[in-house]
Design a protein around this motif. Sequence first.
Motif, PDB file in Angstrom:
ATOM      1  N   ALA A 189     -13.423  -8.186  21.683  1.00 31.44           N
ATOM      2  CA  ALA A 189     -13.406  -7.025  20.807  1.00 31.44           C
ATOM      3  C   ALA A 189     -12.450  -7.308  19.665  1.00 31.44           C
ATOM      4  N   ALA A 190     -11.197  -7.874  20.084  1.00 30.69           N
ATOM      5  CA  ALA A 190     -10.217  -8.144  18.961  1.00 30.69           C
ATOM      6  C   ALA A 190     -10.596  -8.939  17.734  1.00 30.69           C
ATOM      7  N   ASN A 191     -11.459 -10.097  18.420  1.00 25.54           N
ATOM      8  CA  ASN A 191     -11.938 -11.000  17.404  1.00 25.54           C
ATOM      9  C   ASN A 191     -13.413 -10.761  16.653  1.00 25.54           C
ATOM     10  N   LEU A 192     -13.898  -9.779  17.132  1.00 25.33           N
ATOM     11  CA  LEU A 192     -15.378  -9.715  16.811  1.00 25.33           C
ATOM     12  C   LEU A 192     -15.292  -9.184  15.048  1.00 25.33           C
ATOM     13  N   PHE A 193     -14.631  -8.442  14.503  1.00 23.38           N
ATOM     14  CA  PHE A 193     -14.887  -7.928  13.235  1.00 23.38           C
ATOM     15  C   PHE A 193     -14.447  -9.326  12.401  1.00 23.38           C
ATOM     16  N   CYS A 194     -13.361  -9.826  12.740  1.00 25.04           N
ATOM     17  CA  CYS A 194     -12.709 -11.190  12.155  1.00 25.04           C
ATOM     18  C   CYS A 194     -13.750 -12.241  11.992  1.00 25.04           C
ATOM     19  N   TYR A 195     -14.412 -12.552  13.030  1.00 24.43           N
ATOM     20  CA  TYR A 195     -15.335 -13.524  13.105  1.00 24.43           C
ATOM     21  C   TYR A 195     -16.695 -13.193  12.326  1.00 24.43           C
ATOM     22  N   LEU A 196     -17.155 -11.975  12.541  1.00 24.41           N
ATOM     23  CA  LEU A 196     -18.306 -11.707  11.737  1.00 24.41           C
ATOM     24  C   LEU A 196     -17.923 -11.709  10.173  1.00 24.41           C
ATOM     25  N   ARG A 197     -16.730 -11.079   9.664  1.00 24.33           N
ATOM     26  CA  ARG A 197     -16.515 -11.491   8.427  1.00 24.33           C
ATOM     27  C   ARG A 197     -16.466 -12.948   7.960  1.00 24.33           C
ATOM     28  N   GLU A 198     -15.934 -13.624   8.890  1.00 25.76           N
ATOM     29  CA  GLU A 198     -15.824 -15.139   8.465  1.00 25.76           C
ATOM     30  C   GLU A 198     -17.246 -15.846   8.216  1.00 25.76           C
ATOM     31  N   LEU A 199     -17.919 -15.410   9.450  1.00 25.39           N
ATOM     32  CA  LEU A 199     -19.430 -16.007   9.457  1.00 25.39           C
ATOM     33  C   LEU A 199     -20.093 -15.519   8.099  1.00 25.39           C
ATOM     34  N   ASP A 200     -19.816 -14.381   7.697  1.00 24.43           N
ATOM     35  CA  ASP A 200     -20.527 -13.589   6.768  1.00 24.43           C
ATOM     36  C   ASP A 200     -20.185 -14.436   5.472  1.00 24.43           C
ATOM     37  N   ALA A 201     -18.791 -15.083   5.186  1.00 22.84           N
ATOM     38  CA  ALA A 201     -18.351 -15.476   4.110  1.00 22.84           C
ATOM     39  C   ALA A 201     -18.985 -16.889   3.655  1.00 22.84           C
ATOM     40  N   LEU A 202     -19.658 -17.590   4.826  1.00 20.16           N
ATOM     41  CA  LEU A 202     -20.013 -18.838   4.807  1.00 20.16           C
ATOM     42  C   LEU A 202     -21.372 -18.922   4.059  1.00 20.16           C
ATOM     43  N   GLY A 203     -22.140 -17.987   3.385  1.00 23.64           N
ATOM     44  CA  GLY A 203     -23.375 -18.137   2.983  1.00 23.64           C
ATOM     45  C   GLY A 203     -24.404 -18.665   3.714  1.00 23.64           C
ATOM     46  N   LEU A 204     -24.193 -18.363   4.949  1.00 19.47           N
ATOM     47  CA  LEU A 204     -25.428 -18.784   6.012  1.00 19.47           C
ATOM     48  C   LEU A 204     -26.795 -17.992   5.794  1.00 19.47           C
ATOM     49  N   ASP A 205     -27.622 -18.623   6.652  1.00 18.98           N
ATOM     50  CA  ASP A 205     -29.055 -18.148   6.310  1.00 18.98           C
ATOM     51  C   ASP A 205     -29.255 -17.251   7.524  1.00 18.98           C
ATOM     52  N   LEU A 206     -28.438 -17.355   8.630  1.00 17.88           N
ATOM     53  CA  LEU A 206     -28.493 -16.308   9.580  1.00 17.88           C
ATOM     54  C   LEU A 206     -27.367 -16.560  10.568  1.00 17.88           C
ATOM     55  N   ILE A 207     -26.853 -15.425  10.976  1.00 17.20           N
ATOM     56  CA  ILE A 207     -25.874 -15.451  12.214  1.00 17.20           C
ATOM     57  C   ILE A 207     -26.727 -15.120  13.401  1.00 17.20           C
ATOM     58  N   VAL A 208     -26.585 -15.931  14.626  1.00 17.13           N
ATOM     59  CA  VAL A 208     -27.175 -15.457  15.978  1.00 17.13           C
ATOM     60  C   VAL A 208     -25.728 -15.113  16.638  1.00 17.13           C
ATOM     61  N   ALA A 209     -25.879 -14.023  17.453  1.00 20.19           N
ATOM     62  CA  ALA A 209     -24.869 -13.667  18.283  1.00 20.19           C
ATOM     63  C   ALA A 209     -25.434 -13.276  19.794  1.00 20.19           C
ATOM     64  N   GLU A 210     -24.544 -14.146  20.752  1.00 21.39           N
ATOM     65  CA  GLU A 210     -25.019 -14.080  22.210  1.00 21.39           C
ATOM     66  C   GLU A 210     -24.727 -12.528  22.685  1.00 21.39           C
ATOM     67  N   ARG A 211     -25.517 -11.802  23.345  1.00 17.25           N
ATOM     68  CA  ARG A 211     -25.267 -10.530  23.842  1.00 17.25           C
ATOM     69  C   ARG A 211     -23.919 -10.792  24.828  1.00 17.25           C
ATOM     70  N   VAL A 212     -23.266  -9.825  25.008  1.00 17.52           N
ATOM     71  CA  VAL A 212     -21.985  -9.781  25.947  1.00 17.52           C
ATOM     72  C   VAL A 212     -22.451  -8.590  27.011  1.00 17.52           C
ATOM     73  N   PRO A 213     -21.992  -8.883  28.157  1.00 19.24           N
ATOM     74  CA  PRO A 213     -22.132  -7.770  29.245  1.00 19.24           C
ATOM     75  C   PRO A 213     -22.038  -6.484  29.039  1.00 19.24           C
ATOM     76  N   SER A 214     -22.911  -5.193  29.055  1.00 14.61           N
ATOM     77  CA  SER A 214     -22.560  -4.001  28.656  1.00 14.61           C
ATOM     78  C   SER A 214     -21.913  -3.336  29.522  1.00 14.61           C
ATOM     79  N   ARG A 215     -20.841  -3.866  30.257  1.00 10.46           N
ATOM     80  CA  ARG A 215     -20.005  -3.009  31.135  1.00 10.46           C
ATOM     81  C   ARG A 215     -18.613  -2.827  30.464  1.00 10.46           C
TER      82      ARG A 215
END
Length: 321
Positions: A279-305
Amino acid sequence: MKTVISTDRVAAVELLRKGGLVALPTETVYGLAADALNSIAVAKIFEAKERPRFDPLIVHLPNREWLRRIAELPAGDRQLILKLADKFWPGPFTMVLPKCELVPNIVTAGLDTVAVRLSAHPVFAEIVGELDEPLAAPSANRFGRVSPTTARHVLDELDGRIPLIVDAGPTEYGIESTIVAIRDSKIAILRRGPITHEQLSEFADIVSVTVTQRISAPGQLPSHYMPTTPLRLIDSAEAFPPQTNRRVGLLAWSGASPSPQAFATVRNLSDRGDLREAAANLFCYLRELDALGLDLIVAERVPSRGLGAAIMDRLERASHR
Ligand code: TXA
Ligand code: MG
């Protein structure tokens, strides 16, 4: 306007007292604060964020005594409200309660309820305590974008629009507070967050919130938290095939080893499979990935507990378009 990043708490209090905006750290994400009792100051928040006026703000209290001045505690729910406040305040927990006259309409977007929270962040607590006035503070991002978890993120969002960002390093939880409404001695979870369903269910029955109730607040719209790069949810990166002519970034959880050709870059939410760290890393990593000009980000589901439910909630919204 020049935007300064500093640790100057005295300057922050002065600016807030004069009706200015200051971005402040909280234990969840950075907030964009203004004196909640000053309508003109609060209007500046909506302007800086380009936030629609129909989206109400959270009021952050200087201390528990302020609760009675800001919100009504209906007799039937009073005990439950106070128990929840005892347990989860100060902390990443927000309650929607009937509002008092004192709260300007612009703060609540004309609703007869107000969202209240008491932050545990030492810098936030010091500033709001010194001011001795409640602070209206939404997350310090432009409307619809990922919440900031560092002072630098706030600068990326609001440079030139606000005078001061108070820097206290990365925020602890990394996702926004849990928001609940208390109705007829039951708890309705309006936004999942660090205080989990499991924790709340020890206090009262949890009622599910209907879609129409949810979309009464835009923070609850499916497409909130949007990175500009398309994002897709998958179960495991192992099964994800390399894409011809497409640069794909992976936001990983499972620890599986994907094919090395499949991803241009990988960010692992937590090497030790810890949902709090994720959770602490989530938004930071989303921002970093978003800044790389990628065509797609895929995210693995985390357990929903537990905290995973709040992380999945953000990922699902980010993948919705
Ligand atoms: O962790 C947090 O809660 C952060 C930090 C800065 O405190 N704040 C935050 O605020 O996330 P914001 O404005 O980004 O999200 C608050 C959400 C919005 O979705 C808003 O619609 C909802 O709370 N909200 C505020 N007042 C409400 C009310 N009276 N009834 C229902 N929803 C409300
Ligand atoms: Mg927000």
